[in-house]
Scaffold this motif. Sequence first.
Motif, PDB file in Angstrom:
ATOM      1  N   VAL A 166       9.752  56.111  32.617  1.00 47.55           N
ATOM      2  CA  VAL A 166       8.370  55.846  32.209  1.00 47.55           C
ATOM      3  C   VAL A 166       7.658  57.168  31.954  1.00 47.55           C
ATOM      4  N   ASP A 167       7.019  57.291  30.796  1.00 45.96           N
ATOM      5  CA  ASP A 167       6.219  58.491  30.528  1.00 45.96           C
ATOM      6  C   ASP A 167       4.734  58.146  30.642  1.00 45.96           C
ATOM      7  N   LEU A 168       3.886  59.138  30.464  1.00 42.10           N
ATOM      8  CA  LEU A 168       2.450  58.940  30.643  1.00 42.10           C
ATOM      9  C   LEU A 168       1.894  57.893  29.687  1.00 42.10           C
ATOM     10  N   ALA A 169       2.284  57.971  28.416  1.00 43.06           N
ATOM     11  CA  ALA A 169       1.765  57.029  27.425  1.00 43.06           C
ATOM     12  C   ALA A 169       2.142  55.593  27.781  1.00 43.06           C
ATOM     13  N   SER A 170       3.394  55.387  28.194  1.00 40.77           N
ATOM     14  CA  SER A 170       3.847  54.047  28.552  1.00 40.77           C
ATOM     15  C   SER A 170       3.113  53.529  29.781  1.00 40.77           C
ATOM     16  N   LEU A 171       2.917  54.402  30.769  1.00 40.77           N
ATOM     17  CA  LEU A 171       2.226  53.992  31.990  1.00 40.77           C
ATOM     18  C   LEU A 171       0.785  53.624  31.698  1.00 40.77           C
ATOM     19  N   LEU A 172       0.177  54.291  30.759  1.00 35.56           N
ATOM     20  CA  LEU A 172      -1.199  53.966  30.378  1.00 35.56           C
ATOM     21  C   LEU A 172      -1.248  52.673  29.576  1.00 35.56           C
ATOM     22  N   ARG A 173      -0.336  52.515  28.634  1.00 38.42           N
ATOM     23  CA  ARG A 173      -0.333  51.311  27.779  1.00 38.42           C
ATOM     24  C   ARG A 173      -0.135  50.032  28.577  1.00 38.42           C
ATOM     25  N   HIS A 174       0.798  50.057  29.524  1.00 33.42           N
ATOM     26  CA  HIS A 174       1.173  48.842  30.245  1.00 33.42           C
ATOM     27  C   HIS A 174       0.469  48.680  31.583  1.00 33.42           C
ATOM     28  N   GLY A 175      -0.260  49.688  32.019  1.00 31.48           N
ATOM     29  CA  GLY A 175      -0.956  49.583  33.289  1.00 31.48           C
ATOM     30  C   GLY A 175      -0.017  49.758  34.470  1.00 31.48           C
ATOM     31  N   ASN A 176      -0.551  49.568  35.653  1.00 34.73           N
ATOM     32  CA  ASN A 176       0.204  49.864  36.866  1.00 34.73           C
ATOM     33  C   ASN A 176       1.104  48.710  37.274  1.00 34.73           C
ATOM     34  N   ASN A 177       2.409  48.954  37.303  1.00 38.39           N
ATOM     35  CA  ASN A 177       3.345  48.001  37.903  1.00 38.39           C
ATOM     36  C   ASN A 177       4.396  48.731  38.734  1.00 38.39           C
ATOM     37  N   LEU A 178       4.046  49.933  39.211  1.00 41.05           N
ATOM     38  CA  LEU A 178       4.941  50.721  40.052  1.00 41.05           C
ATOM     39  C   LEU A 178       4.587  50.493  41.524  1.00 41.05           C
ATOM     40  N   ASP A 261      -2.554  55.121  22.189  1.00 43.91           N
ATOM     41  CA  ASP A 261      -2.111  54.848  23.558  1.00 43.91           C
ATOM     42  C   ASP A 261      -3.295  54.662  24.495  1.00 43.91           C
ATOM     43  N   TYR A 262      -4.348  55.469  24.298  1.00 37.54           N
ATOM     44  CA  TYR A 262      -5.537  55.341  25.139  1.00 37.54           C
ATOM     45  C   TYR A 262      -6.199  53.982  24.909  1.00 37.54           C
ATOM     46  N   ALA A 263      -6.329  53.591  23.645  1.00 37.46           N
ATOM     47  CA  ALA A 263      -6.950  52.304  23.333  1.00 37.46           C
ATOM     48  C   ALA A 263      -6.118  51.145  23.880  1.00 37.46           C
ATOM     49  N   ARG A 264      -4.805  51.269  23.821  1.00 39.57           N
ATOM     50  CA  ARG A 264      -3.948  50.217  24.373  1.00 39.57           C
ATOM     51  C   ARG A 264      -4.079  50.130  25.889  1.00 39.57           C
ATOM     52  N   GLY A 265      -4.274  51.278  26.530  1.00 38.29           N
ATOM     53  CA  GLY A 265      -4.513  51.263  27.965  1.00 38.29           C
ATOM     54  C   GLY A 265      -5.808  50.547  28.304  1.00 38.29           C
ATOM     55  N   LEU A 266      -6.845  50.800  27.532  1.00 38.49           N
ATOM     56  CA  LEU A 266      -8.115  50.107  27.732  1.00 38.49           C
ATOM     57  C   LEU A 266      -7.970  48.615  27.464  1.00 38.49           C
ATOM     58  N   ALA A 267      -7.193  48.259  26.443  1.00 44.06           N
ATOM     59  CA  ALA A 267      -6.985  46.850  26.119  1.00 44.06           C
ATOM     60  C   ALA A 267      -6.216  46.143  27.228  1.00 44.06           C
ATOM     61  N   ASP A 268      -5.240  46.829  27.824  1.00 46.79           N
ATOM     62  CA  ASP A 268      -4.513  46.227  28.939  1.00 46.79           C
ATOM     63  C   ASP A 268      -5.441  46.005  30.124  1.00 46.79           C
ATOM     64  N   PHE A 269      -6.341  46.951  30.361  1.00 44.75           N
ATOM     65  CA  PHE A 269      -7.308  46.790  31.444  1.00 44.75           C
ATOM     66  C   PHE A 269      -8.233  45.610  31.160  1.00 44.75           C
ATOM     67  N   LEU A 270      -8.659  45.460  29.906  1.00 37.12           N
ATOM     68  CA  LEU A 270      -9.502  44.324  29.535  1.00 37.12           C
ATOM     69  C   LEU A 270      -8.764  43.011  29.744  1.00 37.12           C
ATOM     70  N   ARG A 271      -7.475  42.991  29.448  1.00 37.43           N
ATOM     71  CA  ARG A 271      -6.655  41.805  29.716  1.00 37.43           C
ATOM     72  C   ARG A 271      -6.650  41.461  31.192  1.00 37.43           C
ATOM     73  N   ARG A 272      -6.509  42.453  32.040  1.00 32.07           N
ATOM     74  CA  ARG A 272      -6.511  42.227  33.487  1.00 32.07           C
ATOM     75  C   ARG A 272      -7.864  41.694  33.960  1.00 32.07           C
ATOM     76  N   VAL A 273      -8.941  42.270  33.422  1.00 27.97           N
ATOM     77  CA  VAL A 273     -10.280  41.802  33.775  1.00 27.97           C
ATOM     78  C   VAL A 273     -10.467  40.358  33.323  1.00 27.97           C
ATOM     79  N   CYS A 274      -9.965  40.039  32.145  1.00 32.17           N
ATOM     80  CA  CYS A 274     -10.084  38.675  31.621  1.00 32.17           C
ATOM     81  C   CYS A 274      -9.381  37.680  32.536  1.00 32.17           C
TER      82      CYS A 274
END
Length: 337
Positions: A166-178, A261-274
């Motif tokens: 996992v690299d930084l971009a992937s960890l940001l895009r998909h959020g925390n699952n570690l 990648d930053y926008a995808r990280g924000l979108a994943d967070f919005l998904r979690r909030v939803c």
Amino acid sequence: MPAPDTLSIHRTIEHSDAMQLVGKPLVSVLVLAYNHAAFLPKAVESAVTQEVDFEFEVLVGEDCSKDDSLQVALTLQQRFPSLVRVITADNNVGAYRNYLRLLRAARGSLLAQLDGDDYWLPGKLARQVELIRQHPDHAAVYSNAYTVSADDQPTGFFNDLGDAVVDLASLLRHGNNLNTSTMLYRAELATHLLAIDHEYIDYQIHLVLAQHGPLSHIGEPLAAYRAGTSGSMVATSNDKVRELYWRAIQSVPRDAVSDADYARGLADFLRRVCFRAVAARDPALLRTWAARIYAASPYGPLRTSGMAAWNIVRMTTRILTSQLPFARHLRHVLYRH
């Protein structure tokens, strides 16, 4: 570093026998304990009984629990005087400062973390140390974990990430699952964690480490994770966790990842909030966070909403697919990738 006046008021106390402690530990195992009296013996014993060909130490950070955690920790130190050090204080300092003082006290060149209500499986530490030695450019090694109930009954798996890098971009895009209780990382990177002058959650630790090298993930469960125990911040302080999760995302230097990648990280967070808003039947939660996310996103409200909607569809499809007969192994996954 945190301001000196906020730390000096908390006198750190160590219970150990300096004459019996191992001399040069390769690994320092950091055990965070607060109200974990019922679970702490299994956690510590799972660490000290790891079969390895190197020296290690186990630091139990006991944060003035309301139960008998301190006495349990002291008993464990007496049982394992060459391995166990108990680090505590006169008063409760909170998980953040408890972690800082363990980082400062650790002597190993590798740091492993274990929450006081979780435990490791045999072979965990040796396997991870071997892997990080094989990859000198990697910052950390994680593994999957079984999820278990308070009485140790298996309930599923922590994630479905599998064997991965996992690299930084992937960890940001998909959020925390570690899983933090499986984390092993290089001690020199602790300086970056000590430099953070505010409270943070495990996701920010992972993001910091990923800024200094790839993160290896072993798909096989090498630990057991108790979900929703009384000491869990996720279970008891969901709003606080959400705020700290947001702060973790914001802590990533903008020049370290692309706008996409930053926008995808924000979108994943919005998904979690939803998902949370739907579960809690709280539309105001979604409205409040959507406004903050749209303001931060380089792609604006419309495109960010579309990315979040895709994430919702993707995750919902994975959840529904896991209910099919051929996907039973994916049925009980706590954090999906």
